[in-house]
Structure formats: C-alpha cells, structure tokens
Design a protein around this motif. Structure first.
Motif, PDB file in Angstrom:
ATOM      1  N   CYS A   1       0.809  -1.222   0.000  1.00  0.00           N
ATOM      2  CA  CYS A   1       0.000   0.000   0.000  1.00  0.00           C
ATOM      3  C   CYS A   1       0.838   1.267   0.000  1.00  0.00           C
ATOM      4  CB  CYS A   1      -0.919   0.037   1.221  1.00  0.00           C
ATOM      5  SG  CYS A   1      -2.396  -0.978   1.064  1.00  0.00           S
ATOM      6  N   HIS A   2       0.422   2.219  -0.827  1.00  0.00           N
ATOM      7  CA  HIS A   2       0.912   3.595  -0.717  1.00  0.00           C
ATOM      8  C   HIS A   2      -0.213   4.401  -0.082  1.00  0.00           C
ATOM      9  CE1 HIS A   2       3.485   7.024  -2.558  1.00  0.00           C
ATOM     10  NE2 HIS A   2       2.872   7.445  -1.468  1.00  0.00           N
ATOM     11  N   VAL A   3       0.030   4.873   1.123  1.00  0.00           N
ATOM     12  CA  VAL A   3      -0.961   5.589   1.920  1.00  0.00           C
ATOM     13  C   VAL A   3      -0.773   7.089   1.719  1.00  0.00           C
ATOM     14  CG1 VAL A   3      -1.809   6.031   4.263  1.00  0.00           C
ATOM     15  CG2 VAL A   3      -0.976   3.744   3.639  1.00  0.00           C
TER      16      VAL A   3
ATOM     17  N   ALA B   1      -2.223   8.314 -12.640  1.00  0.00           N
ATOM     18  CA  ALA B   1      -3.470   7.611 -12.339  1.00  0.00           C
ATOM     19  C   ALA B   1      -3.185   6.242 -11.730  1.00  0.00           C
ATOM     20  CB  ALA B   1      -4.291   7.453 -13.616  1.00  0.00           C
ATOM     21  N   ALA B   2      -4.127   5.795 -10.898  1.00  0.00           N
ATOM     22  CA  ALA B   2      -4.107   4.439 -10.328  1.00  0.00           C
ATOM     23  C   ALA B   2      -2.782   4.093  -9.654  1.00  0.00           C
ATOM     24  CB  ALA B   2      -4.439   3.418 -11.415  1.00  0.00           C
TER      25      ALA B   2
ATOM     26  N   GLU C   1      -9.910  13.596  -7.937  1.00  0.00           N
ATOM     27  CA  GLU C   1      -8.496  13.206  -7.880  1.00  0.00           C
ATOM     28  C   GLU C   1      -8.307  11.908  -7.097  1.00  0.00           C
ATOM     29  OE1 GLU C   1      -6.280  14.341  -9.708  1.00  0.00           O
ATOM     30  OE2 GLU C   1      -7.484  16.008 -10.467  1.00  0.00           O
ATOM     31  N   ILE C   2      -9.068  11.721  -6.039  1.00  0.00           N
ATOM     32  CA  ILE C   2      -8.986  10.444  -5.317  1.00  0.00           C
ATOM     33  C   ILE C   2      -9.356   9.298  -6.242  1.00  0.00           C
ATOM     34  CG2 ILE C   2     -10.059   9.047  -3.506  1.00  0.00           C
ATOM     35  CD1 ILE C   2     -10.264  11.580  -1.810  1.00  0.00           C
ATOM     36  N   THR C   3     -10.464   9.443  -6.959  1.00  0.00           N
ATOM     37  CA  THR C   3     -10.937   8.372  -7.844  1.00  0.00           C
ATOM     38  C   THR C   3      -9.945   8.119  -8.979  1.00  0.00           C
ATOM     39  OG1 THR C   3     -13.219   8.998  -7.301  1.00  0.00           O
ATOM     40  CG2 THR C   3     -12.889   7.604  -9.235  1.00  0.00           C
ATOM     41  N   ARG C   4      -9.377   9.185  -9.511  1.00  0.00           N
ATOM     42  CA  ARG C   4      -8.420   9.030 -10.622  1.00  0.00           C
ATOM     43  C   ARG C   4      -7.152   8.327 -10.164  1.00  0.00           C
ATOM     44  NH1 ARG C   4      -3.983  11.415 -12.516  1.00  0.00           N
ATOM     45  NH2 ARG C   4      -3.950  12.921 -10.793  1.00  0.00           N
TER      46      ARG C   4
ATOM     47  N   ALA D   1      -6.748   6.329  -7.520  1.00  0.00           N
ATOM     48  CA  ALA D   1      -6.955   5.135  -6.705  1.00  0.00           C
ATOM     49  C   ALA D   1      -6.755   3.847  -7.500  1.00  0.00           C
ATOM     50  CB  ALA D   1      -8.360   5.155  -6.117  1.00  0.00           C
ATOM     51  N   ARG D   2      -6.060   2.911  -6.888  1.00  0.00           N
ATOM     52  CA  ARG D   2      -5.963   1.567  -7.448  1.00  0.00           C
ATOM     53  C   ARG D   2      -7.218   0.771  -7.093  1.00  0.00           C
ATOM     54  NH1 ARG D   2      -0.244   1.280  -5.226  1.00  0.00           N
ATOM     55  NH2 ARG D   2       1.158   1.668  -6.978  1.00  0.00           N
TER      56      ARG D   2
END
Length: 411
Positions: A63-65, A322-323, A348-351, A353-354
């Motif tokens: 994870c990248h937090v 992205a992702a 931006e969170i949605t773009r 996010a993995r």
C-alpha cells in the motif's frame, strides 16, 4: 523573517481551504479569525484513533498511503501495519515540521530517548538531544521552525522540555477548559483516578456534566470562535451544532460523556490528554502505537518510508499518475469544504486510486456528508461501508467526532 514566511505560507493555504465568504461579512470575519488562529502549531497530538484507522484501512505491505498529517502520531503509527510508503500532507507548516522531527527521532534516537522525547516531552535533556542528535538530520526549514520562537517569545524546541502537549492551539484550549472547570471548584483530573467505568460515570455526572449548565460556559459554547482551539472552523461549527436538537451544548456534552464514560481511562490516551494534559506515566500505559516500546524497532526501520509535505491534498493528488495510490485518510477536512472543493478532491482520489482503494474520514456530525454534494457519477464508483462505519464510530476512543466513514472503490 524565515518564521514570518512560514506563517504566511500556512495562512495562504489554510485561507484557500477555509474562506467561503466575503471578508466584510460576519461569516467571513470568523473564517479569517480562524485562519489567523490556525497559523501556528494546532495539534501536538492527533485526535483520531489509529487503532480504528488501521482496522478500517486494512493496510497491506504493497500500500501507498496518502494522509493529512496533523500532529503526525497516526502517520508514524501506520508504520506498524508495514505499508510500502506514506505521503503525509498538511496546510500547516508547524505540523509538517513536527512530523519531520518525529521521523528524524525515530531514525536516530535510541528507544528510551525517543519515548522520553515524545511520550513524556518534559525533560530538559530533550533540548540537548535535539541539538546533538536530531538537528544534523533535519532540513533547513524544519530547523528554522524548531529553533524559532512562538508568539510569546519561547523557543519552540523548548516545548519538549516543558510538556509539548500543553502547547499549540489545542493544548491551550484544553488548558483553558481546565481553568474554567477549576473556577467552579472542579479538577478534571479526578476522573483519571476512577478504577471502573461505573466510577468514571459517577465522576462525569456529578462533577463534570454540571459545568455545562453554568451561564458563562453556556455563553462560551454559543460563540463559534470559542471552538477554534479544537481546530473547528465556522463551517464545521455549524455542522456540529446541527447534529443534536439540543444544539452545540448537547453535542459537546455528549462527546465529553463518551470520552469520559465509554472506555476505561487507563486504556485511553485521549482521555489522559484531555483530563490530565499528558500521557499517563509508568509501564504499560496507554500511548499511541508509535510510542509503544514493542513497536520501536519497526518504527525506526520503516520511518524512511514517510514523506511530509506542505501541500493541499487535492493539489498534491492532481500531480500524481493515475491508479497509483491505495489508502486515503482525510481526517475531518471535508467539513471545511465547499461542494466544488469536495468534487475536485474526489475526482483526484478516484483518478489516482488503485482497485480496492479505501478512503477513511471523519465528520463533526454523524452522517456522511458526501451524498447530494459529490457528483453521483463519482460517488457511484465507491461503496459506503455503512455498518462498519457505525462500528468504527462507536469504538473511536477520541470520542470527538460524530462519524467515522469508510468508502471502498468498487471493482
């Protein structure tokens, strides 16, 4: 001059996040007063329960937090879950300086000195430790912050010689609350002597709760500026006031009741800070995970995975591919935001996010604030874990938030 630049940088970023009204209006003046108050250290300790956070986030080694930094306690505590990377951003330069100091201390101090520095934070030797062992490993901006002086002329690093947890906006607020209680013959530390939950409730109901009925206290709570010390801007004060038919006094009384009565005070370092203004002394005490001796070796080995940045979260995410990110912790920052700011953040969170990414945030009021404010097409990409969120809210030992909310990316 350097300290003035730091203050201006904080004011500019906080103002961009908080100012929603014209400066000449009453609401606008309150927002600008909050920005002025927020320019220095606000939280020497973060007030979100990291144990609840880590359960909700289900952090894995890949994870990248990405998180808002605040006092940095939770940022370092997340290292116990062994993430690949943590990026901590904050609008406040003081919080960034505190986070970088904690990283340097984790990497370069022996366990006993590390725990004395942040767990006790009241020894003159801490100033010598800073000078000899930490200063050489800090960037110039962080050095200037800790070696500079606060508004009343005290060198900031000396806060670790005289209980840093009594400093900052929140520390001063808690101190003021203790002073008001003592004016009515009440010592909030009484509750820390309780040996059972039943005894805690007795102290709360007979000693602490009656203070909320005092005329002066009722007047204070009706002033939005009185809660600036909790880091609550005017927009969040309004949300908090509307969370109970009894208004702000009922809300604050209920939150204090949960803190005082729902968890054993001996196992709740949030209660110890609120009622005792420090972590309880002695072995086996309740402290944030990053200060637990059993975790020190892991914290020291993994501290280099953290980056503390002075940045706006949405702007930081906008510069990422992205992702590429997995976990997002927003604290209560969305309570400050307009609909436009919320939508910009969630785009931006949605773009970035993995698949399987998780977002965790808190709200002053109980409900999640996203439905009806964030575009449906964006929000439909995420699953709200309603039942889990209610459980996390009930178990959050800090007790000051109405809701803890978890969203998981679908697909």
């Amino acid at each position: 001059m350097a300290n003035l630049k730091l203050h201006r940088a904080t004011v500019k970023k906080v103002g961009a996040a908080v100012h929603q009204h014209d400066g000449g209006s009453k609401a606008g003046m309150l927002e600008r007063a909050f920005t002025f108050a927020f320019r220095g250290l606000v939280y020497a300790q973060i007030w979100e329960d990291p144990v609840v956070d880590m359960e909700a986030l289900a952090i894995t080694p890949d994870c990248h937090v990405v998180t808002i930094a605040s006092g940095g306690c939770n940022v370092l505590s997340y290292l116990t879950a062994d993430p690949a990377r943590i990026t901590a951003v904050d609008l406040n330069t003081a919080h960034v300086a505190l986070g970088r100091l904690k990283v340097a201390a984790a990497q370069h101090l022996p366990a006993a000195a590390f725990h004395r520095f942040f767990g006790e934070a009241d020894s003159r030797s801490n100033v010598r430790v800073y000078q000899d062992l930490l200063r050489p490993h800090l960037d110039a901006v962080t050095q200037r912050y800790w070696e500079g002086r606060d508004l009343i002329g005290r060198r900031r690093i000396r806060g670790f010689a005289s209980n840093i947890y009594k400093r900052g906006l929140l520390g001063s607020f808690i101190g003021s609350a203790h002073l008001v209680a003592r004016l009515y013959g009440i010592d909030p530390r009484e509750i820390l002597a309780a040996e059972t939950i039943k005894e805690q409730r007795r102290v709360f109901e007979t000693r602490l709760a009656p203070v909320f009925d005092k005329g002066f206290v009722r007047w204070l709570m009706d002033q939005p500026a009185s809660l600036f010390g909790l880091g609550i801007p005017p927009a969040q004060y309004a949300a908090l006031s509307n969370d109970d038919p009894g208004g702000i006094r009922a809300v604050l009384r209920g939150r204090l009741e949960k803190l005082a009565c729902d968890f054993p005070v001996g196992d709740n370092y949030f209660a110890q800070q609120a009622f005792g203004r420090r972590y309880a002394p002695g072995a086996g005490r309740s402290v944030p995970p990053y200060l637990e001796p059993a975790h020190h070796a892991d914290i020291a080995a993994r501290a280099g995975r953290i980056d503390f940045l002075h940045a706006n979260l949405a702007e930081h995410l906008a510069g990422l591919p992205a992702a590429t990110r997995d976990r997002y912790i927003l604290l209560d920052a969305q309570d400050w935001m307009t609909d436009a700011q919320l939508n910009a953040l969630w785009r931006e969170i949605t773009r970035t996010a993995r698949p399987g990414a998780r977002v965790l945030f808190r709200t002053a009021a109980a409900p999640t604030l996203l439905p009806g404010r964030v575009d449906d097409a964006l929000l439909d990409r995420w699953q709200y874990r309603a039942a889990e969120s209610l459980d996390f809210t009930a178990r959050d030992r800090s007790s000051i938030y109405g809701g803890v909310h978890l969203y998981v990316l679908k697909g």
